[in-house]
Design a protein around this motif. Structure first.
Motif, PDB file in Angstrom:
ATOM      1  N   LYS A  99       0.838  -1.196   0.000  1.00 53.36           N
ATOM      2  CA  LYS A  99       0.000   0.000   0.000  1.00 53.36           C
ATOM      3  C   LYS A  99       0.878   1.253   0.000  1.00 53.36           C
ATOM      4  O   LYS A  99       0.498   2.291  -0.548  1.00 53.36           O
ATOM      5  CB  LYS A  99      -0.946  -0.020   1.198  1.00 53.36           C
ATOM      6  CG  LYS A  99      -1.992  -1.144   1.075  1.00 53.36           C
ATOM      7  CD  LYS A  99      -2.929  -1.182   2.267  1.00 53.36           C
ATOM      8  CE  LYS A  99      -3.813  -2.409   2.284  1.00 53.36           C
ATOM      9  NZ  LYS A  99      -4.840  -2.439   1.240  1.00 53.36           N
ATOM     10  N   LYS A 143      -3.650   0.585   8.427  1.00 50.25           N
ATOM     11  CA  LYS A 143      -3.529  -0.487   7.416  1.00 50.25           C
ATOM     12  C   LYS A 143      -2.172  -1.152   7.477  1.00 50.25           C
ATOM     13  O   LYS A 143      -1.153  -0.468   7.497  1.00 50.25           O
ATOM     14  CB  LYS A 143      -3.664   0.087   6.002  1.00 50.25           C
ATOM     15  CG  LYS A 143      -4.989   0.709   5.681  1.00 50.25           C
ATOM     16  CD  LYS A 143      -5.058   1.113   4.213  1.00 50.25           C
ATOM     17  CE  LYS A 143      -6.441   1.653   3.898  1.00 50.25           C
ATOM     18  NZ  LYS A 143      -6.588   2.053   2.486  1.00 50.25           N
ATOM     19  N   GLU A 196      -4.104   6.394   7.863  1.00 46.43           N
ATOM     20  CA  GLU A 196      -4.733   7.201   6.818  1.00 46.43           C
ATOM     21  C   GLU A 196      -5.882   8.023   7.341  1.00 46.43           C
ATOM     22  O   GLU A 196      -6.596   7.611   8.262  1.00 46.43           O
ATOM     23  CB  GLU A 196      -5.319   6.280   5.735  1.00 46.43           C
ATOM     24  CG  GLU A 196      -4.338   5.824   4.720  1.00 46.43           C
ATOM     25  CD  GLU A 196      -5.027   5.084   3.575  1.00 46.43           C
ATOM     26  OE1 GLU A 196      -4.340   4.274   2.974  1.00 46.43           O
ATOM     27  OE2 GLU A 196      -6.240   5.300   3.317  1.00 46.43           O
ATOM     28  N   GLU A 197      -6.127   9.107   6.680  1.00 48.77           N
ATOM     29  CA  GLU A 197      -7.318   9.915   6.874  1.00 48.77           C
ATOM     30  C   GLU A 197      -8.526   9.046   6.504  1.00 48.77           C
ATOM     31  O   GLU A 197      -8.473   8.283   5.532  1.00 48.77           O
ATOM     32  CB  GLU A 197      -7.158  11.114   5.940  1.00 48.77           C
ATOM     33  CG  GLU A 197      -8.392  11.796   5.489  1.00 48.77           C
ATOM     34  CD  GLU A 197      -8.122  12.663   4.236  1.00 48.77           C
ATOM     35  OE1 GLU A 197      -8.952  13.536   4.009  1.00 48.77           O
ATOM     36  OE2 GLU A 197      -7.125  12.459   3.514  1.00 48.77           O
ATOM     37  N   LEU A 228     -11.957   8.539   4.895  1.00 48.31           N
ATOM     38  CA  LEU A 228     -12.766   9.204   3.882  1.00 48.31           C
ATOM     39  C   LEU A 228     -14.231   8.814   4.059  1.00 48.31           C
ATOM     40  O   LEU A 228     -14.547   7.681   4.403  1.00 48.31           O
ATOM     41  CB  LEU A 228     -12.299   8.796   2.488  1.00 48.31           C
ATOM     42  CG  LEU A 228     -10.858   9.167   2.149  1.00 48.31           C
ATOM     43  CD1 LEU A 228     -10.460   8.567   0.803  1.00 48.31           C
ATOM     44  CD2 LEU A 228     -10.681  10.681   2.125  1.00 48.31           C
ATOM     45  N   GLU A 248     -18.705   4.053  -1.505  1.00 52.21           N
ATOM     46  CA  GLU A 248     -17.563   3.315  -2.010  1.00 52.21           C
ATOM     47  C   GLU A 248     -17.928   2.676  -3.353  1.00 52.21           C
ATOM     48  O   GLU A 248     -19.040   2.196  -3.535  1.00 52.21           O
ATOM     49  CB  GLU A 248     -17.229   2.217  -0.992  1.00 52.21           C
ATOM     50  CG  GLU A 248     -15.786   1.857  -1.002  1.00 52.21           C
ATOM     51  CD  GLU A 248     -15.418   0.910   0.134  1.00 52.21           C
ATOM     52  OE1 GLU A 248     -15.940   1.062   1.263  1.00 52.21           O
ATOM     53  OE2 GLU A 248     -14.601   0.020  -0.132  1.00 52.21           O
ATOM     54  N   LYS A 266     -19.276  -5.332   1.283  1.00 48.45           N
ATOM     55  CA  LYS A 266     -18.131  -5.906   2.004  1.00 48.45           C
ATOM     56  C   LYS A 266     -18.481  -6.485   3.373  1.00 48.45           C
ATOM     57  O   LYS A 266     -17.827  -7.404   3.833  1.00 48.45           O
ATOM     58  CB  LYS A 266     -17.048  -4.839   2.191  1.00 48.45           C
ATOM     59  CG  LYS A 266     -16.346  -4.515   0.886  1.00 48.45           C
ATOM     60  CD  LYS A 266     -15.049  -3.791   1.116  1.00 48.45           C
ATOM     61  CE  LYS A 266     -14.566  -3.093  -0.122  1.00 48.45           C
ATOM     62  NZ  LYS A 266     -13.855  -3.914  -1.063  1.00 48.45           N
ATOM     63  N   GLU A 290      -7.663   2.032  -2.576  1.00 47.53           N
ATOM     64  CA  GLU A 290      -6.719   0.928  -2.779  1.00 47.53           C
ATOM     65  C   GLU A 290      -6.707   0.543  -4.242  1.00 47.53           C
ATOM     66  O   GLU A 290      -7.624   0.875  -4.994  1.00 47.53           O
ATOM     67  CB  GLU A 290      -7.150  -0.301  -1.973  1.00 47.53           C
ATOM     68  CG  GLU A 290      -8.510  -0.810  -2.418  1.00 47.53           C
ATOM     69  CD  GLU A 290      -8.784  -2.280  -2.152  1.00 47.53           C
ATOM     70  OE1 GLU A 290      -7.869  -3.000  -1.737  1.00 47.53           O
ATOM     71  OE2 GLU A 290      -9.919  -2.706  -2.403  1.00 47.53           O
TER      72      GLU A 290
HETATM   73  P1  AMP Z   1      -8.679  -1.578   1.341  1.00 45.47           P
HETATM   74  O1  AMP Z   1      -8.273  -3.027   1.443  1.00 45.47           O
HETATM   75  O2  AMP Z   1      -7.538  -0.613   1.413  1.00 45.47           O
HETATM   76  O3  AMP Z   1      -9.667  -1.298   0.271  1.00 45.47           O
HETATM   77  O4  AMP Z   1      -9.581  -1.345   2.623  1.00 45.47           O
HETATM   78  C1  AMP Z   1     -10.684  -2.173   2.923  1.00 45.47           C
HETATM   79  C2  AMP Z   1     -11.872  -1.334   3.236  1.00 45.47           C
HETATM   80  O5  AMP Z   1     -11.591  -0.425   4.300  1.00 45.47           O
HETATM   81  C3  AMP Z   1     -12.276  -0.444   2.089  1.00 45.47           C
HETATM   82  O6  AMP Z   1     -13.069  -1.134   1.172  1.00 45.47           O
HETATM   83  C4  AMP Z   1     -13.033   0.656   2.814  1.00 45.47           C
HETATM   84  O7  AMP Z   1     -14.322   0.225   3.159  1.00 45.47           O
HETATM   85  C5  AMP Z   1     -12.237   0.807   4.069  1.00 45.47           C
HETATM   86  N1  AMP Z   1     -11.209   1.867   3.924  1.00 45.47           N
HETATM   87  C6  AMP Z   1      -9.939   1.736   3.495  1.00 45.47           C
HETATM   88  N2  AMP Z   1      -9.286   2.904   3.483  1.00 45.47           N
HETATM   89  C7  AMP Z   1     -10.164   3.827   3.921  1.00 45.47           C
HETATM   90  C8  AMP Z   1     -10.091   5.234   4.143  1.00 45.47           C
HETATM   91  N3  AMP Z   1      -8.978   5.936   3.936  1.00 45.47           N
HETATM   92  N4  AMP Z   1     -11.208   5.842   4.581  1.00 45.47           N
HETATM   93  C9  AMP Z   1     -12.346   5.154   4.812  1.00 45.47           C
HETATM   94  N5  AMP Z   1     -12.480   3.839   4.643  1.00 45.47           N
HETATM   95  C10 AMP Z   1     -11.404   3.161   4.200  1.00 45.47           C
END
Ligand code: AMP
Ligand code: GLY
Length: 429
Positions: free
Chosen positions: A103, A143, A185-186, A188, A192, A214, A283
């Motif tokens: 990441k 993360k 991370e901030e 958001l 989605e 999800k 991501e």
């Molecule tokens: P990722 O594997 O990075 O997509 O993260 C898994 C899930 O976490 C995502 O599908 C989002 O629902 C949530 N997520 C990840 N990053 C953020 C973020 N910066 N702000 C809010 N929700 C997040």
């Protein structure tokens, strides 16, 4: 030609089914596959982590095209090894796969390419990460940098939760080495969505949008899963928005990789938050989504194998994608305990001898066959996908079919595509 598909999930079953229907294909092989895939392809017991074994298998069956489904073999450099051995491959090389595998690397590329994403800081130990979190406002997203099978993302709304998350990474080492490198991370806010695009190193062609779910329970409650259902197309994602995301996300990222000498071939999947300030990347995945694939591919009219060969050969500019207008709704049936654990060996009742059901596409994920019966063999067991001219109709067909299937502890969400179906009803007086 002979196509070899690597992987064993619902995504791979959907790819295998399309490959089997291609006019170009005489034989479909899969490694390792599952009980449903075995009805359409020759399955070989080679794990998707056995890189030399998979190259050897491709040689043995003289594969004309190898399609790599999951992220782990991509990140382990399977595409590089296959290409070096002279095979045509659908899927990016190991360096390009770092967009998903690290990441931190993805953030670095996005910053260099000017792609909008959540603000972040990166830490290699507990104390500095905690000090940083103490100085910013909640919620924060924590993360693990590396691959963690979708489980390495934690949202903390207070210091105690943040400390728990950091402990899991640095103290309990729940994510192995992947969690010794942490991004804060901030958080958001928004809707989605994801935009998947085919890339041949140069040309980028978006696939029709799909919306996945999800969380394990209705109304988006409970822990995150790999995905409990999906629908396509997405009324909230008109073609203009998809094109804007291709131009502001996919194109600059692929150009930045190219500037670094890295070619991207395969599917680039951008997970985004549609915020009040516009789309922001959450991501990247470097492969088809699961269960997005089970809702997207049933709508694809163009020959998938032709498209994959065009990606491998750099001739995607000569392809035109056409789609069925019908809506597709895909409902996941998961085993007891998922997503915290999964249950194996529960007998699956209600499927026909080929592992299907009339009027719908049944894609097997975690299934095996014991004494002539289908049994559960993983968290997500089946994906039931239905097409219809309306979301309401597709939902009805998918859920009617799902109601014929049963196994101990079966879990499914009842609200997949409820939102676009309700919007259709509202449109009609
Ligand atoms: P990722 O594997 O990075 O997509 O993260 C898994 C899930 O976490 C995502 O599908 C989002 O629902 C949530 N997520 C990840 N990053 C953020 C973020 N910066 N702000 C809010 N929700 C997040
Ligand atoms: N459905 C999200 C993924 O494939 O990672």
């Amino acid at each position: 030609m002979r196509v070899l598909v690597i992987g064993s999930g619902g995504r791979e079953h959907a790819i295998v089914r399309k490959a089997a229907a291609s006019g170009l294909v005489s034989e479909v092989h899969c490694a390792p596959g599952n009980a449903g895939i075995a009805r359409q392809a020759v399955c070989h017991p080679v794990a998707d982590s056995d890189i030399p074994g998979l190259v050897e298998l491709a040689r043995r069956i003289d594969a004309s095209l190898v399609v790599i489904g999951p992220e782990a073999p991509l990140c382990a450099g399977l595409a590089d090894q296959l290409a070096a051995a002279g095979f045509r491959v659908f899927g990016p090389n190991g360096q390009a796969a770092l967009l998903e595998g690290s990441k931190g690397f993805a953030k670095e590329v996005m910053l260099a390419a000017g792609v909008p994403t959540a603000g972040f800081a990166r830490f290699a130990e507990y104390a500095s990460a905690r000090a940083h979190i103490a100085a910013i406002s909640f919620p924060v997203v924590i993360k693990a940098n590396g691959l963690a099978a979708g489980k390495g993302v934690m949202i903390a709304t207070a210091m105690e939760e943040a400390e728990d998350a950091l402990s899991r990474c640095f103290v309990e080492r729940s994510f192995g080495d992947a969690g010794l490198d942490v991004l804060v991370e901030e958080c958001l806010i928004g809707h989605e969505c994801s935009v998947l695009a085919l890339c041949d190193g140069e040309t980028i062609v978006p696939l029709e949008p799909a919306q996945d779910y999800k969380r394990i329970h209705d109304g988006d409650h409970g822990p995150n899963t790999g995905g409990m259902g999906c629908y396509s197309p997405v009324p909230r994602m008109p073609a203009e928005l998809v094109d804007e995301i291709i131009e502001t996300v996919h194109r600059p990222v692929i150009a930045e990789l190219k500037r670094r000498g890295i070619e991207f071939k395969g599917v680039l999947y951008a997970g985004l938050m549609l915020t009040a300030d516009g789309p922001r990347v959450l991501e990247f995945n470097v492969r088809f989504g699961d269960p997005e694939t089970q809702a997207i591919l049933p709508r694809l009219e163009t020959d998938l194998v032709e498209l994959m060969l065009a990606c491998a050969d750099g001739t995607l500019d000569r392809q035109r994608l056409t789609w069925r207008q019908e809506r597709c709704v895909s409902v996941i049936l998961a085993s007891a305990g998922y997503p915290l654990s999964s249950s194996r060996g529960d007998v699956i009742e209600g499927l026909d001898p080929d592992g299907g059901l009339p009027g719908v596409d049944v894609f097997h994920a975690g299934t095996a066959e014991t004494d002539g019966r289908f049994v559960t063999a993983g968290g997500r067991v089946l994906a039931i996908s239905a097409l219809d001219s309306t979301f309401r109709g597709a939902r009805q067909k998918a859920y009617d079919a799902a109601s014929r299937v049963s196994f101990d502890g079966m879990q499914l969400r009842s609200d997949i595509a409820a939102e676009p179906a309700a919007a259709e009803s509202a449109d009609r007086p």
